[in-house]
Design a protein around this motif. Structure first.
Motif, mmCIF file in Angstrom:
data_model
loop_
_atom_site.group_PDB
_atom_site.id
_atom_site.type_symbol
_atom_site.label_atom_id
_atom_site.label_comp_id
_atom_site.label_asym_id
_atom_site.label_seq_id
_atom_site.Cartn_x
_atom_site.Cartn_y
_atom_site.Cartn_z
ATOM 1 N N ILE A 184 0.837 -1.202 0.000
ATOM 2 C CA ILE A 184 0.000 0.000 0.000
ATOM 3 C C ILE A 184 0.869 1.247 0.000
ATOM 4 C CG2 ILE A 184 -1.651 1.364 1.333
ATOM 5 C CD1 ILE A 184 -2.900 -1.139 2.326
ATOM 6 N N LEU A 185 0.517 2.190 -0.857
ATOM 7 C CA LEU A 185 1.070 3.542 -0.841
ATOM 8 C C LEU A 185 -0.089 4.490 -0.527
ATOM 9 C CD1 LEU A 185 3.318 3.408 -4.044
ATOM 10 C CD2 LEU A 185 4.005 3.010 -1.670
ATOM 11 N N GLU A 186 0.102 5.341 0.484
ATOM 12 C CA GLU A 186 -1.002 6.187 0.953
ATOM 13 C C GLU A 186 -0.517 7.606 1.202
ATOM 14 O OE1 GLU A 186 -4.285 5.259 4.179
ATOM 15 O OE2 GLU A 186 -2.501 6.076 5.171
ATOM 16 N N ALA A 187 -1.362 8.574 0.845
ATOM 17 C CA ALA A 187 -1.102 9.985 1.136
ATOM 18 C C ALA A 187 -2.370 10.591 1.723
ATOM 19 C CB ALA A 187 -0.689 10.736 -0.119
ATOM 20 N N VAL A 188 -2.219 11.344 2.814
ATOM 21 C CA VAL A 188 -3.359 11.965 3.495
ATOM 22 C C VAL A 188 -3.055 13.440 3.722
ATOM 23 C CG1 VAL A 188 -4.833 11.941 5.541
ATOM 24 C CG2 VAL A 188 -3.887 9.795 4.669
ATOM 25 N N TYR A 189 -4.030 14.275 3.409
ATOM 26 C CA TYR A 189 -3.938 15.700 3.740
ATOM 27 C C TYR A 189 -5.063 16.027 4.707
ATOM 28 C CZ TYR A 189 -4.568 20.748 3.450
ATOM 29 O OH TYR A 189 -4.738 22.081 3.767
ATOM 30 N N GLU A 190 -4.721 16.668 5.825
ATOM 31 C CA GLU A 190 -5.709 17.038 6.832
ATOM 32 C C GLU A 190 -5.660 18.538 7.076
ATOM 33 O OE1 GLU A 190 -5.521 16.648 11.459
ATOM 34 O OE2 GLU A 190 -6.203 14.706 10.660
ATOM 35 N N ARG A 191 -6.815 19.177 6.989
ATOM 36 C CA ARG A 191 -6.931 20.624 7.220
ATOM 37 C C ARG A 191 -7.918 20.867 8.348
ATOM 38 N NH1 ARG A 191 -6.464 25.293 8.514
ATOM 39 N NH2 ARG A 191 -6.898 27.111 7.205
ATOM 40 N N GLN B 165 -5.032 6.285 -1.983
ATOM 41 C CA GLN B 165 -4.318 5.028 -1.788
ATOM 42 C C GLN B 165 -4.169 4.299 -3.112
ATOM 43 O OE1 GLN B 165 -6.203 2.345 0.924
ATOM 44 N NE2 GLN B 165 -5.431 3.326 2.774
ATOM 45 N N HIS B 166 -3.040 3.610 -3.228
ATOM 46 C CA HIS B 166 -2.862 2.662 -4.317
ATOM 47 C C HIS B 166 -2.324 1.377 -3.714
ATOM 48 C CE1 HIS B 166 -1.929 0.829 -8.158
ATOM 49 N NE2 HIS B 166 -0.723 0.548 -7.690
ATOM 50 N N GLY B 167 -2.896 0.248 -4.121
ATOM 51 C CA GLY B 167 -2.463 -1.025 -3.577
ATOM 52 C C GLY B 167 -2.288 -2.077 -4.648
ATOM 53 N N GLU B 168 -1.241 -2.884 -4.497
ATOM 54 C CA GLU B 168 -1.005 -4.048 -5.348
ATOM 55 C C GLU B 168 -1.219 -5.293 -4.491
ATOM 56 O OE1 GLU B 168 -0.342 -4.092 -8.565
ATOM 57 O OE2 GLU B 168 -0.233 -1.913 -8.806
ATOM 58 N N VAL B 169 -2.142 -6.155 -4.918
ATOM 59 C CA VAL B 169 -2.557 -7.305 -4.111
ATOM 60 C C VAL B 169 -2.130 -8.594 -4.801
ATOM 61 C CG1 VAL B 169 -4.477 -8.432 -2.937
ATOM 62 C CG2 VAL B 169 -4.552 -5.960 -3.355
ATOM 63 N N PHE C 169 -5.833 -1.924 -6.565
ATOM 64 C CA PHE C 169 -6.934 -1.020 -6.245
ATOM 65 C C PHE C 169 -6.410 0.402 -6.106
ATOM 66 C CE2 PHE C 169 -5.375 -2.285 -2.040
ATOM 67 C CZ PHE C 169 -5.320 -1.066 -1.364
ATOM 68 N N ASP C 170 -7.299 1.350 -6.347
ATOM 69 C CA ASP C 170 -7.052 2.775 -6.139
ATOM 70 C C ASP C 170 -8.235 3.343 -5.380
ATOM 71 O OD1 ASP C 170 -4.531 3.497 -7.760
ATOM 72 O OD2 ASP C 170 -5.738 2.363 -9.200
ATOM 73 N N LEU C 171 -7.950 4.155 -4.377
ATOM 74 C CA LEU C 171 -8.998 4.723 -3.528
ATOM 75 C C LEU C 171 -8.769 6.206 -3.353
ATOM 76 C CD1 LEU C 171 -10.461 3.474 -0.192
ATOM 77 C CD2 LEU C 171 -9.193 5.623 -0.172
ATOM 78 N N PHE C 172 -9.862 6.968 -3.380
ATOM 79 C CA PHE C 172 -9.830 8.374 -2.969
ATOM 80 C C PHE C 172 -11.012 8.605 -2.049
ATOM 81 C CE2 PHE C 172 -11.097 12.823 -3.288
ATOM 82 C CZ PHE C 172 -9.914 13.438 -2.908
ATOM 83 N N GLU C 173 -10.725 9.156 -0.878
ATOM 84 C CA GLU C 173 -11.785 9.399 0.104
ATOM 85 C C GLU C 173 -11.633 10.795 0.679
ATOM 86 O OE1 GLU C 173 -13.526 6.676 3.534
ATOM 87 O OE2 GLU C 173 -11.679 7.657 4.195
ATOM 88 N N THR C 174 -12.755 11.455 0.882
ATOM 89 C CA THR C 174 -12.745 12.758 1.536
ATOM 90 C C THR C 174 -13.754 12.744 2.671
ATOM 91 O OG1 THR C 174 -13.034 15.149 1.224
ATOM 92 C CG2 THR C 174 -14.431 13.694 -0.099
#
Length: 688
Positions: free
Chosen positions: A482-489, A502-506, A530-535
């Motif tokens: 898993i590679l993940e990046a999060v921005y919090e404001r 997120q991007h994941g190789e399974v 898989f690729d995920l984007f969540e807000t």
């Protein structure tokens, strides 16, 4: 080569840190506030919420306080995960995780009164001395040290339009004096679920012509009794906590299928199950020096379950039975070293023994039908060693890195005899950067290894749709990078906007595959991604003209890809929802004396399950829950919830093929819908 780079990088980060250690940093300085959290002066990744922050909501328990943390979502953990590593949720109590798996995290927090909480710390990205256990954000409930005694009685009940009442009775006692603690609780419940309701089942031929119309009548009941207890004392210059749990759960389900038109005959299904589970946990911690600590944990679980499912139709009948016994023994040791406020190190190991001894049988009209892996005992001996470090080069930057190595041996005996051994390294690197107040970036790279479900090794059945599954002994856990990046404001005191990518190789994706004898079963189908984007948004409404109110919203987009083992085509993972969302609103009035709100799950896209002879698309209309709460006194709370306010429908669409779906024609299409009525939940809570 990729694995070698992972191992080398993680090892350097985890074990070479002391050579770079620098001077100590100042201690945490945080004061109370009612409108916004205080920021840890030494590490901006930690926010401190004093009791004054929650005053307008008048929380009863630590659970209420956790639910009011802006930008934080409670994760219960996974009690089905073998071992302690990775099974815990994202909340600590006095910096430690509960030494239990059977007792849910929300129930533990409900047993802690709000008056016993000194503060709640929100730790984002890691902090020295805190075991994050793979979580990027955790909450730490810090308890007061003064003497507190509390007795709580709850009389709650669900009310349904047809007159059925589902009562819940609960009692709790706790006494804390410094480190000494004794607590006990008991709950008793009898109720029903969304397995009670009416609906229809309609079948269409390949051309779309209705060939059968049937009514569905569903009925279910369950009963549950559970008792818990814990004692904490100073023993051997350390702190010892012993906790236990004993519970019984029984359920009954029935389904009537009444044909109204078309070919076919009425059918009737009945299912019964009983289970008993018990747990004993022991945790001992000791400070070996001001900067060196030891933690030892032991856990023993044991459970039994009996199941019988009967299906009858026009003189024909089928019976599926399953009896199982399972257990888990865990020993875990952790050493934590904090040479200064910039560095923290942790190392340790865990060993666990798990088993599932299950016997299943299936017969049609008195004739036994052989099932793949019908009677199997599955055993696993699992060990894990780990080392990790947390480094804070500045108050704005935290780097956490570590390496876990898992070794396990899974053996099966009975209908299938097979032994497999696995060795999996699990490196992890996370960077948390807070360049300015209110802005935080988190980056994570991690190798995760799933755990096999012992139930997949044994035959099972879905009596309500007449489907039997074989057990598969030849399984491997899935592995994910898993590679993940999060921005919090953070803004407006309680406002939080979080965006996650997120991007994941399974490897070795788990799904349904064909087994011997014409049965389906769970197996590995190859690699996927898989690729995920969540807000997520927490919006305080004060500046919008509604004081002491807040709106929470979430939306997620997920794209998954895996090669279908039958057709060779690219498709989604089993159950994947491409889009999901939810909205929650709450408003406190008169300093928390009155509160109201709603919760709306607005998911629209539905997942699918692809079997050898079937494609099943799940259907669930969005749910809506409304609530109102009144607190006439500090020791009394009355709450009313209106659940399933929209009387939503649920079910699935099934495409059934005459043989394997890659080559056989469509036999018929089945549409199934049921509705559970709205319900009213009334809670009366009194503290003595």
């Amino acid at each position: 080569m990729t694995k070698a780079i992972w191992l080398a990088g993680a090892a350097v980060c985890a074990f070479a840190g002391p050579a770079l250690a620098q001077g100590a940093m100042p201690e945490v300085a945080a004061g109370p506030t009612s409108s916004a959290p205080a920021v840890d002066a030494a590490q901006r990744g930690v926010l401190v919420f004093e009791p004054a922050f929650f005053a307008d909501a008048r929380p009863d328990t630590a659970f209420d306080m956790i639910n009011r943390l802006p930008g934080f979502g409670l994760m219960m953990g996974d009690s089905g995960t073998r071992g302690l590593a990775g099974s815990a949720g994202n909340v600590l109590v006095d910096g430690a995780r509960p030494s239990t798996k059977s007792d849910s995290l929300d129930q533990i927090l409900r047993r802690i009164s709000a008056a016993s909480v000194a503060r709640v710390e929100l730790i984002r990205g890691g902090a020295p001395g805190i075991d994050m256990q793979g979580q990027s954000v955790v909450a730490n409930v810090v308890l007061i040290r003064t003497v507190t005694t509390e007795r709580v009685m709850e009389a709650n009940s669900y009310f349904y339009p047809d007159g059925y009442i589902g009562p819940i009775l609960a009692g709790r006692y706790s006494r804390r004096e410094g480190d000494n603690l004794i607590e006990a609780s008991i709950t008793a419940t009898t109720d029903r679920t969304d397995g009670t309701g009416d609906g229809f089942r309609r079948r269409y031929d390949a051309a779309g012509t209705l060939i059968q119309d049937a009514d569905l009548i569903l009925w279910d009941r369950f009963r549950n009794v559970r008792a818990t207890g814990a004692v904490q004392r100073r023993v051997g210059d350390g702190l010892l906590r012993v906790n236990g749990l004993l519970g019984w759960f029984g359920s009954e389900r029935a389904q009537d299928v009444l044909i109204r038109s078309g070919a076919g005959v009425d059918s009737f299904n009945d299912e019964e199950s009983d289970s008993i589970n018990g747990e004993l946990g022991i945790n001992w911690t000791r400070d070996l020096s001001p900067r060196l600590g030891l933690e030892l944990t032991g856990l023993q679980r044991y459970s039994t379950e009996d199941y019988t499912g009967v299906s009858e139709s026009a003189g024909d009948n089928s019976i599926f039975t399953a009896d199982s016994t399972s257990g888990e023994s865990i020993g875990r040791g952790v050493v934590r070293f904090r040479p200064n406020d910039r560095w923290a190190f942790e190392t340790g190991g865990e060993v666990a023994y798990n088993f599932l001894d299950s016997a299943t049988a299936y017969e049609e009209n008195g004739v036994a039908i052989p099932l793949p892996s019908a009677s199997v005992k599955v055993e696993e001996l699992r060990g894990e060693i780990f080392g990790q470090t947390t480094w804070r080069p500045s108050p704005k930057l935290t780097i956490e890195a570590g390496l876990r190595v898992e070794v396990s041996e899974i053996s099966q005996s009975g209908d299938s005899d097979l032994t497999k051994s696995f060795v999996y390294p699990k490196p992890r690197v996370q960077l948390t950067w807070t360049p300015w107040d209110g802005h935080q970036f988190r980056f994570r790279a991690e190798r995760e290894v799933g755990q096999l479900d012992f139930g997949d090794f044994v035959a099972s059945a879905d009596i309500d749709i007449g489907q039997v599954e074989g057990g598969n002994p030849d399984l491997e856990p899935d592995k994910t990078t898993i590679l993940e990046a999060v921005y919090e404001r953070r803004f407006w005191g309680e406002g939080v906007l979080t965006m996650t990518a997120q991007h994941g190789e399974v490897e070795d994706v788990i799904d349904f595959i064909p087994l011997a004898g014409g049965f389906d079963g769970v197996g590995n189908i190859g690699d996927g991604s898989f690729d995920l984007f969540e807000t997520r948004l927490t919006l305080p409404m004060d500046k919008l003209g509604i004081p002491n109110a807040r709106l929470q919203a979430r939306a997620s987009w997920v794209h998954t890809e895996v090669t279908d083992p039958l057709t060779g085509e690219i498709r989604r993972f089993r159950g994947n929802q491409a889009f999901g969302c939810g909205v929650n609103f709450n408003h406190d009035l008169m300093g928390g004396r009155w509160s109201y709100g709603f919760d709306h799950g607005c998911n629209l896209d539905k997942g699918r399950a692809l079997r050898v002879r079937e494609v099943r698309a799940f259907y669930n209309e969005p749910f809506v829950t409304l609530y109102g709460q009144w607190k006439p006194r500090a020791d009394l709370t009355v709450r009313v919830d209106l659940g399933n306010a929209t009387d939503r429908s649920s079910g699935y669409d099934r495409d059934i093929y005459t043989g394997p779906r890659d080559s056989a024609p469509l036999a018929f299409r089945e549409v199934r819908r049921t509705q559970m009525s709205p319900w009213l939940f009334v809670q009366i809570r009194r503290t003595f």
